[in-house]
Design a protein around this motif. Sequence first.
Motif, short mmCIF file in Angstrom:
data_model
loop_
_atom_site.label_atom_id
_atom_site.label_comp_id
_atom_site.label_asym_id
_atom_site.label_seq_id
_atom_site.Cartn_x
_atom_site.Cartn_y
_atom_site.Cartn_z
N ILE A 1 0.40 -0.92 0.03
CA ILE A 1 0.19 -0.31 -0.22
C ILE A 1 0.43 0.85 -0.29
O ILE A 1 0.96 2.28 -1.24
CB ILE A 1 -0.55 -0.10 0.90
N LEU A 2 1.73 1.05 1.11
CA LEU A 2 2.57 2.68 1.19
C LEU A 2 3.77 3.21 -0.12
O LEU A 2 3.65 3.38 -0.44
CB LEU A 2 3.59 2.74 2.28
N PHE B 1 -1.55 4.79 -4.27
CA PHE B 1 -1.47 5.89 -2.58
C PHE B 1 -0.71 5.98 -2.41
O PHE B 1 -0.48 6.73 -1.49
CB PHE B 1 -2.29 4.36 -2.23
N PRO C 1 0.45 10.05 -2.96
CA PRO C 1 -0.82 10.81 -2.19
C PRO C 1 -0.75 10.60 -0.30
O PRO C 1 -1.20 11.14 0.61
CB PRO C 1 -2.53 10.49 -2.27
N ILE C 2 -0.10 8.98 -0.16
CA ILE C 2 -0.73 8.88 1.45
C ILE C 2 0.68 10.15 2.04
O ILE C 2 0.71 10.56 3.08
CB ILE C 2 -0.49 7.35 1.57
N MET C 3 2.20 10.01 1.28
CA MET C 3 2.93 11.26 1.30
C MET C 3 3.02 11.94 1.73
O MET C 3 3.20 12.97 2.92
CB MET C 3 3.80 10.10 0.98
N LEU D 1 0.37 13.60 2.28
CA LEU D 1 -0.59 13.78 3.33
C LEU D 1 -0.92 13.33 4.30
O LEU D 1 -0.42 14.84 5.38
CB LEU D 1 -2.14 12.63 3.47
N ILE D 2 0.18 12.65 4.87
CA ILE D 2 0.97 12.84 5.86
C ILE D 2 1.96 13.61 6.73
O ILE D 2 2.26 14.54 7.74
CB ILE D 2 1.99 11.23 6.15
N TYR E 1 8.65 4.19 8.87
CA TYR E 1 7.67 4.43 7.16
C TYR E 1 8.54 5.33 6.51
O TYR E 1 8.47 5.85 5.08
CB TYR E 1 6.67 5.44 7.72
N ASN F 1 10.35 5.89 -2.28
CA ASN F 1 9.75 5.89 -3.50
C ASN F 1 9.83 6.96 -4.53
O ASN F 1 9.36 7.45 -4.98
CB ASN F 1 8.63 6.85 -2.46
#
Lengths: 477, 338
Positions: free
Chosen positions: A64-65, A70, A73-75, A77-78, A160, A167
Motif C-alpha cells: 500500500i505505502l 496510493f 498521496p499518502i506521503m 497527506l502525512i 515509514y 518512493n
Amino acid sequence: MGKVEEKTGQIIDLASKLRWQVGDDFHDKLTESIYADAAVISSRVESTRDRKANYTFDRALDRILTSRTFGFPIMILILSVILWITIQGANYPSGMLSVLLLETIYPFLKQVSASVGLIWWIDGFLLDGVYLALAWVIAVMLPPMAIFFPLFTLLEDFGYLPRVAFNLDTLFKRSGAHGKQALTMTMGWGCNAAGVVSTRIIDSPRERLIAIITNNFSLCNGRWPTQILIATIFIGALVPNGFTGLTASASVIGIAILGVFFTFLSSWLLSKTLLKGEVSSFTLELPPYRPPRFWKTIYTSIIDRTLIVLWRAMVFAAPAGAVIWLVSNVDIGGDSIADHAIFYLNDFGLLVGLNGVILLAYIVAIPANEIVIPTILMLTVANLNMIGVGAGEGVMFELDSSMETGAILKAGGWTLLTGINLMLFSLLHNPCSTTLYTIFMETKSARWTAVSAVLPLIFGFVVTFLVAQIWRIIAGI
Amino acid sequence: MAPDPIISLVYFVVIVLAIILIWRLQKSTRFLQTSQQIRKTLVEDILKQLYHVEYSGRSASLNAMAGALKLSIKKLLRLIEFMTDRNLMRFDQNTLQLTDSGRDYALKIIRVHRLYEKYLSEKTGFDKSEWHDRAELKEHTLTADQTDELYQVLGNPRFDPHGDPIPTASGEILQPKWQPLSSLKENITARIVHIEDEPDVIYRQIIDKKLHIGSQVKMVAADENHIRFYSEGNEYEFSPIVASNVSVEELTEKESFEENMVRLSALAPGERARVLGISSECRGMNRRRLLDLGFTNGSEIEAEFDSPMKEPKAYTIRNTLIALRGDQADLILIKKVL
C-alpha cells in the motif's frame, strides 16, 4: 637485528609472490567464508519463532505505502499533517514564551538594572543586546522544533521514512542525489542544522555532501514567520480582504516549493561539477515495521535534536545580539556604525531590489534567521529617526499587527518588489552560523562549508537581481 | 534611485560570459603550461603511441604518427630530432623505432596511465567514460614517488579496469593470451577480459550496451557482418569492428559455463534466485557494500516489490529487505530457483 630484517624481507617477498596467486577476487572469497562461518555459528545457537504473520503484514503494508496509486498521496497527506500540526501547534507555546521572556522577564530585568543603577551601556549591551536576541531565538525556535522533531522521529521509528526514500529515489537519482535526501530535506523544514546532522543516514560520501550543501534550500522554521509576515503585508494586500490569508499562505508555499526546485537544481549542478569525483554508492535498507517506542522517541528527539540545536543557536545568538546593539550605539563622526553601513550597502541593495537595511540585517543576523525581522524594524526606525515607534537605539522589537509593521517598512521605502525579493532572499542566502558550524563539524572541511555558504548567496543575488531588473523594465513600460 | 535595468542586465550578461570563458580556458590542457611542459607531454605521447604500434606488430611511419597525434609533419620532425638526440628513438627509412631506453620510458608512462585509471575506478566516483581522458592528463604530471605510493595504496594491482596489464616498476609487462571476440567460434564459451577504451566512439557503444569485463559469453553466430553472442541472460549483436575491440579468453576446464546465469535485474517480483556473485565491473566501495550486505555466492534472494517510479526495487536477502537501483541489480549475477 640483521636476522630479523632478513626474516621480514623473506616474509614480504613471500607475500608479494602469493599475491599473484590469490587472484583479484580474494576479497569476495574472504567475505563469502565469513558469511559461511557466521551461518554455521548462528544455526547452532539461534532458535527462530515463526515470523510468517509479521512478514505478511509488513509486505501488505509495503504494497500500500509504495503502491503506484496510493504511495504519493499518502506521503503528501502525512507530511502536510505534520507541518500543519507544527505551525499551528507552535503558535500557542511560542506566544506564551514570548509573553514570558519578552513582556515579563525583560521589563523586570530592566527595572532591576535601573534600580541598582547599572551604567547605561552595560544595561544596553547585556539586556537589549544579548538577552533580547536569546529570548527571541528561544521563543521562535523552541516550540516548532519540540513538536516537529518528535513527530518526525516517531515516523522514523515506525519504519515509514525509509519507504518515503524508496518512493522518491528516482526523482533524486536524476539529480545525482540519494532518495534519503527526501528525509534530510524534510528535516531541514524543521531546522537546517538538524537537517545537516540527519544526513548521517546517507552512507554514500557524494550524496551525503550534496544533501548537506543543499539542505539550506529547505525553508527552516526560523524563516517561516518572516515569509508569512512579509507575504501578508505585501502580497496579501493585493487581493480583497477575505482572501488575504489564503493568498499569503499560497505564496509562502510557493517559496517553499521554489526551495525544493533549487534543491534539485543545485544537487544536479554539484554532482556534475564540484562533487563529480566523490565516491557514490547506493544502499537503502527497508527495516521491518514496528510500533514506535513512544517515550524513548520523545526523549531522544528532544535531547538529541531539539536541545542540542537550541544550545548551538543560543551560543551564536548571544554575541549577535551584542553586535546588533553595538552597531546601533557606537557612533563614528556623529552617525552610528549601522547608519554608515546602511549608506554603503544601499546602492547594491537597491540594484538587487532590496535595500541597505535588509543587507545589514542579514549580515548581523547571520546567527539566527529568527531575529532578521526584529533587526530590520529596529534598523529602519533608527535609520529614519522615526519618533514614537520602536524601543530605542539597538533594541530589537516586533509589532503585534502586521499593519503597523507594514507602515514602518513602507516608510523605509519598501515596495511590493522589496517584499517579494526579501522573500526570495530569505530562501536563498547563506545558512545561519549554527548550520554553518554544524556543516563544518559534519564534513570537517572548510572547503565544503564555504561552498555551502557561497552557493546559496550567489543564487540569491542572481535571482533577486534578475527579478528586480525584469520588474523595473515591465514597470517602466 | 535604482540604476537603469537594461544597462544592469547588459553588465550581468558580460560578467556571466567572462566567468564561463575563464572556466573553459582553465579546463583546456595547455592553460598556463610552459613550453617545456608542453614538449614533455608531446614526447611522452609519441613514445606511448610508438609503443602501442610496435606492440601490435606494425611499424610506424611518419605520416601515420602525425595523423594519430594530430601534429603537423614539421612539428613532428622537430620533436623526433629532439628525441633521437636523447636516444629515445631511431628514425630511418621513414620508420620510427623505439630504443631500449625509449621503451622503458614508454612503459613508465603506460604504468602511470593504467594505475591512475585503476585509482579512478576504485577510489573515486568518476564515470568510466571519463577515466581515459583524466588518466591522459595525469600520466604526464605524476612523479615516480607518487606512482609508487599509488601502487601501494591500490594494493599492488596487476590489471587496469579495462583489463590491460599494468607494467611493474622495473618495466616488466605481462603478455596476455587474448583473442578478439570476433574470432570466437560458434558455441565456444569464454570470458571477457578486456574492453579497449580507444577509440572513444566504439568504447561508448560497448559500455552503453552494458557489457561487462569478467562476464561469461557464448558465441551464437559469427559472420562478416554480425557477431551474435549470449551473455548473462541477454543476447547481443555487434558489428565485427566493435566486437574486435572486446577481447576474450576461452574458459579453461576448471571453469564451467553457467548456462542459466542472469542478472538480478531480470528477476521479477515474487521470483526467487540464488546469488552467483558480483560482476567485476562493480568496484571499490560499491562492491564492498554489496558484499557486506550479503550478496555472496550461495545467498538466497527474492524480488519483493518495485517503487512507484519503477526504480529502485526491493529484494529480500538474508532476512533483510534491501532496495537496489537498476544499475546495481545489473551487476549482481544470479541463477533463478524455480
